[in-house]
Design an enzyme around this catalytic site. Structure first.
Site, short mmCIF file in Angstrom:
data_model
loop_
_atom_site.label_atom_id
_atom_site.label_comp_id
_atom_site.label_asym_id
_atom_site.label_seq_id
_atom_site.Cartn_x
_atom_site.Cartn_y
_atom_site.Cartn_z
N CYS A 106 -1.84 33.53 10.16
CA CYS A 106 -1.56 34.18 11.44
C CYS A 106 -1.20 33.18 12.53
O CYS A 106 -1.96 32.96 13.47
CB CYS A 106 -2.77 35.01 11.86
SG CYS A 106 -3.11 36.26 10.63
N GLU A 129 0.84 -1.21 0.00
CA GLU A 129 0.00 0.00 0.00
C GLU A 129 0.87 1.25 0.00
O GLU A 129 0.78 2.08 0.90
CB GLU A 129 -0.87 0.01 1.27
CG GLU A 129 -1.73 -1.22 1.48
CD GLU A 129 -2.36 -1.26 2.87
OE1 GLU A 129 -2.04 -0.41 3.72
OE2 GLU A 129 -3.19 -2.16 3.10
N TYR A 177 5.22 18.32 11.21
CA TYR A 177 6.24 17.29 11.49
C TYR A 177 7.66 17.85 11.44
O TYR A 177 8.61 17.09 11.37
CB TYR A 177 6.18 16.15 10.46
CG TYR A 177 4.83 15.64 10.10
CD1 TYR A 177 4.05 14.94 11.03
CD2 TYR A 177 4.32 15.83 8.83
CE1 TYR A 177 2.81 14.44 10.68
CE2 TYR A 177 3.08 15.34 8.47
CZ TYR A 177 2.33 14.64 9.40
OH TYR A 177 1.10 14.15 9.04
N1 LLP Z 1 -1.42 1.98 4.48
C1 LLP Z 1 -1.87 2.43 5.67
C2 LLP Z 1 -2.76 1.59 6.46
C3 LLP Z 1 -1.49 3.71 6.13
O1 LLP Z 1 -1.91 4.13 7.30
C4 LLP Z 1 -0.62 4.52 5.32
C5 LLP Z 1 -0.23 5.85 5.77
C6 LLP Z 1 -0.20 4.01 4.08
C7 LLP Z 1 -0.61 2.73 3.70
C8 LLP Z 1 0.69 4.78 3.16
O2 LLP Z 1 1.95 5.00 3.73
P1 LLP Z 1 3.12 5.69 2.88
O3 LLP Z 1 3.56 4.70 1.83
O4 LLP Z 1 2.58 6.94 2.28
O5 LLP Z 1 4.15 5.95 3.89
N2 LLP Z 1 0.76 12.80 6.70
C9 LLP Z 1 2.00 12.11 6.99
C10 LLP Z 1 1.97 10.66 6.58
C11 LLP Z 1 0.85 9.87 7.22
C12 LLP Z 1 0.81 8.42 6.79
C13 LLP Z 1 -0.38 7.72 7.32
N3 LLP Z 1 -0.58 6.37 6.87
C14 LLP Z 1 3.13 12.87 6.30
O6 LLP Z 1 2.88 13.88 5.65
O7 LLP Z 1 4.31 12.49 6.46
#
Ligand code: LLP
Length: 414
Positions: A341, A271, A314
């Protein structure tokens, strides 16, 4: 390289970014189709002939055009809400290739997923399993389920985006999973498909992935011993990218490692979100004012935490590149801040740049969790999204207009 300088002008594929800024204004998100496709194919090609499905995590960027491009490549999707499911269907995705993750699926969301024929619900608690079973019975369908387990592995990433530790809200504790599998296997309303885990995001080492899968596979083998044979192993997303100086493994290395850890007897699902779309996008912005104080040089730009919240939330790093390189201004160390702001409204700290009012800048690697996390705070319309495909430029989401800001609101009767 899809983003490169030619004669001091930054291009996206065959198009100068300055042209995009002139045509669509700033702030503006810009994506490269070639990069998006290259990243997705890096996963798919590395899996080769083994049974697998790359389910792009829609939360990273759910723009319809991007989803449609990925669907055309044969991508599956990982979703976490009814809205993301509707987006995928609107983009032409096959519901059979969609997995539904998330700790808090509502009854209406589960019903909708069952009605459209979702590929799999990744279940995160015993209570959710019971709810799915009863909704499936109601609508006369057999719900395809995997249990998302929590392998209790430290992904060594930012605490807000680590999900596979036992203190996190995600997943079913390993010790509780076997009993739930037995319950699910007995139910006429549930079809047990497999097992899922996701330990966090922006991981730059393979070790936690391999550890987590090792623990998951122990459970899979134990279940087989009890007559419960799982078909698919969903290893989640989480592969990191290089924002600054991180050195994550290449997609192909990651695929090799997870594939070996799972073994060839199962269908393998991934995913990925960030590693597919982050470096395929940037946020274009313009300097409004240069403001020198006794201690800092501020470059106040027209983008803000409303367009890109990752630095504020972050302390994330995004490279800042000039759209046009020039030596007509002096290089100074700037704090890149937005008009919102809040002191937390910064996009980059301490960057050495040659700037003037009107200078255009690109915040790099903003394709993932950029627009997707944008807000209307301070009544700021969300920016447009533009997709570049070779020499062609497509507006794939228009800039919001002011009326969009209060659509659905009303005043009280006089
Ligand atoms: N699968 C599940 C169950 C997840 O919770 C996530 C991300 C992914 C796949 C995808 O993960 P990736 O390959 O994108 O790392 N907003 C944060 C990232 C939050 C990720 C949440 N879950 C940021 O901007 O770094």
């Amino acid at each position: 390289m899809a983003f490169a300088y030619h004669d001091d002008r930054l291009f996206v594929e065959d198009v100068p970014l300055a042209d995009i800024a002139a045509r669509f204004g700033t702030p503006c998100y810009v994506y490269s189709r070639a990069t998006l496709e290259r990243n997705w194919r890096a996963y798919d090609d590395a899996f080769g002939s083994r049974r697998h499905r790359v389910c792009y995590a829609v939360k990273a960027n759910g723009n319809l055009a991007l989803l449609n491009i990925l669907a055309r490549l044969g991508s599956g999707f990982d979703i976490v809400s009814r809205g993301e499911l509707a987006r995928c269907l609107a983009a032409g995705a096959d519901p059979q290739h969609i997995v539904f993750s998330g700790v808090g699926k509502g009854a209406a969301e589960i019903r909708y997923a069952l009605e459209v024929g979702i590929g799999c619900l990744n279940v995160e608690s015993g209570a959710e399993l019971a709810r799915i079973e009863s909704l499936a019975a109601d609508c006369g369908r057999r719900a395809p389920v995997s249990l998302r387990v929590n392998p209790d592995v430290d992904p060594q990433t930012h605490p807000y985006i680590s999900t596979g530790l036992h203190e996190n809200k995600f997943g079913i504790p390993m010790a509780a999973a076997a009993q739930l599998y037995e319950q699910a296997a007995r139910s006429p309303h549930l079809a047990v498909r497999g097992i899922a885990c996701h330990i966090g995001s922006q991981l730059t080492s393979l070790v936690p992935f391999v550890d987590a899968i090792g623990r998951v596979m122990e459970l899979v083998h134990a279940l087989a011993g009890r007559g419960i044979r799982l078909q698919r192993i969903d290893v989640g997303g989480g592969l990191g990218i290089t924002y600054r100086d991180e050195a994550p493994p290449a997609i192909a290395e990651y695929v090799r490692a997870v594939s070996d850890a799972v073994g060839r007897d199962y269908e393998l699902v991934t995913e990925p979100g960030r590693s597919i779309v982050a470096n395929a996008g940037l946020l274009l912005t313009t300097v409004e004012y240069l403001k020198a104080t006794p201690v800092k040089n501020f470059a106040i730009v027209d983008a803000a935490m409303t367009e890109l919240i990752r630095p504020a939330l972050y302390q994330a790093w995004h490279d800042v590149l000039p759209v046009e390189r020039t030596d007509s201004a002096e290089v100074r160390r700037y704090e890149l801040v937005g008009p919102v702001c809040e002191t937390g409204d910064f996009l980059a700290n301490g960057r050495d740049l040659a700037l003037a009012e009107g200078s255009r800048l690109a915040l790099m690697d903003a394709g993932a969790y950029g627009f997707a996390m944008a807000s209307n705070y301070n009544a700021r319309p969300r920016p447009p999204e533009v997709l570049v495909d070779g020499k062609f430029v497509h507006l794939v989401r228009a800039r919001e207009v002011l009326e969009d800001l209060w659509a659905g609101e009303c005043t009280l009767p006089a």
